[in-house]
Design an enzyme around this catalytic site. Structure first.
Site, mmCIF file in Angstrom:
data_model
loop_
_atom_site.group_PDB
_atom_site.id
_atom_site.type_symbol
_atom_site.label_atom_id
_atom_site.label_comp_id
_atom_site.label_asym_id
_atom_site.label_seq_id
_atom_site.Cartn_x
_atom_site.Cartn_y
_atom_site.Cartn_z
ATOM 1 C CB VAL A 31 -2.060 -7.174 -0.654
ATOM 2 C CG1 VAL A 31 -0.977 -6.124 -0.633
ATOM 3 C CG2 VAL A 31 -3.436 -6.590 -0.376
ATOM 4 C CE LYS A 36 -7.116 -1.709 9.282
ATOM 5 N NZ LYS A 36 -5.806 -1.830 8.617
ATOM 6 C CB ILE A 94 -3.829 9.416 9.911
ATOM 7 C CG1 ILE A 94 -3.508 8.597 11.175
ATOM 8 C CG2 ILE A 94 -2.635 10.184 9.379
ATOM 9 C CD1 ILE A 94 -2.770 9.304 12.256
ATOM 10 N N GLY A 146 18.394 10.353 -2.715
ATOM 11 C CA GLY A 146 19.551 9.564 -2.279
ATOM 12 C C GLY A 146 19.215 8.199 -1.723
ATOM 13 C CE1 TYR A 205 -10.046 0.092 7.763
ATOM 14 C CE2 TYR A 205 -10.506 0.614 10.057
ATOM 15 C CZ TYR A 205 -9.689 0.709 8.933
ATOM 16 O OH TYR A 205 -8.516 1.429 9.011
ATOM 17 C CG ASN A 257 0.146 1.016 4.875
ATOM 18 O OD1 ASN A 257 -0.322 1.704 5.774
ATOM 19 N ND2 ASN A 257 0.017 1.354 3.583
ATOM 20 N N GLY A 290 0.822 -1.209 0.000
ATOM 21 C CA GLY A 290 0.000 0.000 0.000
ATOM 22 C C GLY A 290 0.849 1.250 0.000
ATOM 23 C CB SER A 336 0.146 3.513 -4.585
ATOM 24 O OG SER A 336 -1.047 3.062 -3.974
HETATM 25 N N1 LIG Z 1 -5.906 7.091 7.617
HETATM 26 C C1 LIG Z 1 -6.418 6.687 8.761
HETATM 27 O O1 LIG Z 1 -7.102 7.421 9.481
HETATM 28 C C2 LIG Z 1 -6.155 5.290 9.231
HETATM 29 C C3 LIG Z 1 -6.464 4.981 10.561
HETATM 30 C C4 LIG Z 1 -6.234 3.698 11.020
HETATM 31 C C5 LIG Z 1 -5.709 2.758 10.176
HETATM 32 N N2 LIG Z 1 -5.408 3.084 8.889
HETATM 33 C C6 LIG Z 1 -4.846 2.036 8.039
HETATM 34 O O2 LIG Z 1 -3.682 2.505 7.427
HETATM 35 C C7 LIG Z 1 -3.485 1.796 6.206
HETATM 36 C C8 LIG Z 1 -3.195 2.788 5.093
HETATM 37 O O3 LIG Z 1 -4.346 3.586 4.889
HETATM 38 P P1 LIG Z 1 -4.276 5.073 4.324
HETATM 39 O O4 LIG Z 1 -4.997 5.921 5.293
HETATM 40 O O5 LIG Z 1 -2.902 5.416 3.931
HETATM 41 O O6 LIG Z 1 -5.236 4.926 3.043
HETATM 42 P P2 LIG Z 1 -4.975 5.152 1.483
HETATM 43 O O7 LIG Z 1 -4.309 6.456 1.246
HETATM 44 O O8 LIG Z 1 -6.300 4.889 0.842
HETATM 45 O O9 LIG Z 1 -3.960 3.995 1.124
HETATM 46 C C9 LIG Z 1 -4.350 2.659 1.044
HETATM 47 C C10 LIG Z 1 -3.238 1.921 0.330
HETATM 48 O O10 LIG Z 1 -3.575 0.534 0.283
HETATM 49 C C11 LIG Z 1 -3.375 0.087 -1.026
HETATM 50 N N3 LIG Z 1 -4.256 -1.031 -1.317
HETATM 51 C C12 LIG Z 1 -5.583 -1.135 -1.086
HETATM 52 N N4 LIG Z 1 -6.036 -2.309 -1.539
HETATM 53 C C13 LIG Z 1 -4.974 -2.968 -2.077
HETATM 54 C C14 LIG Z 1 -4.792 -4.205 -2.712
HETATM 55 N N5 LIG Z 1 -5.827 -5.057 -2.896
HETATM 56 N N6 LIG Z 1 -3.571 -4.547 -3.149
HETATM 57 C C15 LIG Z 1 -2.517 -3.711 -2.980
HETATM 58 N N7 LIG Z 1 -2.621 -2.520 -2.370
HETATM 59 C C16 LIG Z 1 -3.836 -2.152 -1.941
HETATM 60 C C17 LIG Z 1 -3.661 1.277 -1.929
HETATM 61 O O11 LIG Z 1 -2.958 1.151 -3.145
HETATM 62 P P3 LIG Z 1 -3.601 0.837 -4.577
HETATM 63 O O12 LIG Z 1 -5.001 1.356 -4.577
HETATM 64 O O13 LIG Z 1 -2.675 1.560 -5.518
HETATM 65 O O14 LIG Z 1 -3.507 -0.642 -4.717
HETATM 66 C C18 LIG Z 1 -3.056 2.398 -1.106
HETATM 67 O O15 LIG Z 1 -1.688 2.518 -1.375
HETATM 68 C C19 LIG Z 1 -4.729 0.948 5.987
HETATM 69 O O16 LIG Z 1 -4.485 -0.375 6.428
HETATM 70 C C20 LIG Z 1 -5.748 1.615 6.884
HETATM 71 O O17 LIG Z 1 -6.759 0.739 7.305
HETATM 72 C C21 LIG Z 1 -5.619 4.327 8.384
#
Ligand SMILES: NC(=O)c1ccc[n+]([C@@H]2O[C@H](COP(=O)([O-])OP(=O)(O)OC[C@H]3O[C@@H](n4cnc5c(N)ncnc54)[C@H](OP(=O)(O)O)[C@@H]3O)[C@@H](O)[C@H]2O)c1
Length: 257
Positions: free
Chosen positions: A69, A165, A194, A59, A161, A95, A18, A20
């Protein structure tokens, strides 16, 4: 040893799923800045390519591997590509994740499977493969699973969700227990809100008032997790395993009435 040396990741190979967008992109940059070679995994190859260029320019060392995934063959290809580029993966940041909202009674089987297969099943399979390869290569390592405060508490509309988790937190403990004696540490981070792509529209729109539920009075920014991540993957956290670090501005301890 100085504090900077404790967090030095030179010689480590870190794979971030994740990568990207959002937290994963930030994690990859922080790991690279602190010396690790990084393997960027997600489905959106264009974004991974742009991040690789950024890391290379500052660098660091990175390779991008397009993979879903949930796809077992793609997972094996990602680890193979990592090994070809940098050697055995010694740090895995599990992630990648997806969100959903909707009452449990209306949740379709397809949506339940989409969330559970991405947020829980894949976390297990990638951790299992990383550990197998660390052991085969005779390496010690660190696995960090990204959970959520919703794995420790729950709200309406997030049954799949929150269940996934909670599973990640329990899986972290189970893996930590089995792998501790082999020199592989497994820990989790449970972030609160976040602001990233996963929730930006909501938190800057209808959900903006939720800030009032956070004792620190603000949503998190992606750099708020730099410290917890570096602690768990580096020598600074060498006696930690099975732990879940909550980073949520105090949200979880606040009494909601
Ligand atoms: N932001 C928050 O408030 C928060 C709070 C608690 C936990 N989290 C956790 O933190 C993690 C990252 O979330 P984020 O907030 O950064 O969200 P985000 O910006 O939507 O990023 C999610 C990432 O997961 C990747 N992804 C989703 N499904 C995928 C798949 N089937 N295969 C490969 N990659 C996949 C997406 O990439 P592609 O779409 O390019 O594949 C993207 O890079 C998640 O596990 C989320 O549950 C976030």
């Amino acid at each position: 040893m100085t504090a900077a040396q404790l967090f030095d990741l030179s010689g480590q190979v870190a794979l971030v799923t994740g990568a990207s967008s959002g937290l994963g992109a930030r994690f990859a940059e922080v790991l690279a800045e602190n010396g690790a070679a990084v393997v960027l995994v997600a489905r959106r190859a264009d974004r991974l390519g742009a991040l690789k260029t950024r890391i290379d320019k500052s660098g660091g060392r990175a390779v991008a591997v397009e993979a879903d995934v949930r796809d077992h063959a793609a997972m094996l290809r990602a680890f193979d590509a990592a090994e070809r580029a940098f050697g055995a993966v010694t740090i895995l940041v599990n992630n990648a994740g997806v969100a959903h909202s909707g009452r449990a009674i209306e949740l379709s089987e397809e949506e339940w499977r989409r969330v559970l297969s991405t947020n829980l099943d894949a976390v297990f399979y990638w951790a299992q493969e990383a550990a197998r390869r660390m052991l085969a290569a005779g390496k010690h390592g660190a696995i960090v699973n990204i959970a959520s405060v919703l794995g420790l508490n729950v709200d309406k509309g997030v049954a799949a969700y929150a269940t996934a988790k909670a599973g990640v937190i329990q899986l972290t403990k189970a893996l930590a227990l089995e792998l501790a004696f082999k020199g592989i540490r497994v820990n989790a981070i449970a972030p609160g809100w976040i602001i990233t792509d996963i929730n930006r529209d909501y938190l800057t729109g209808d959900g903006a008032a939720m800030k009032r539920q956070i004792p620190m009075g603000r949503f998190g920014g992606d750099s708020d997790l730099d410290g917890p991540l570096l602690l768990l993957v580096s020598d600074a956290g060498r006696y930690m395993t099975g732990a879940t670090i909550v980073a949520d501005g105090g949200q979880l301890v606040a009494l909601r009435v």
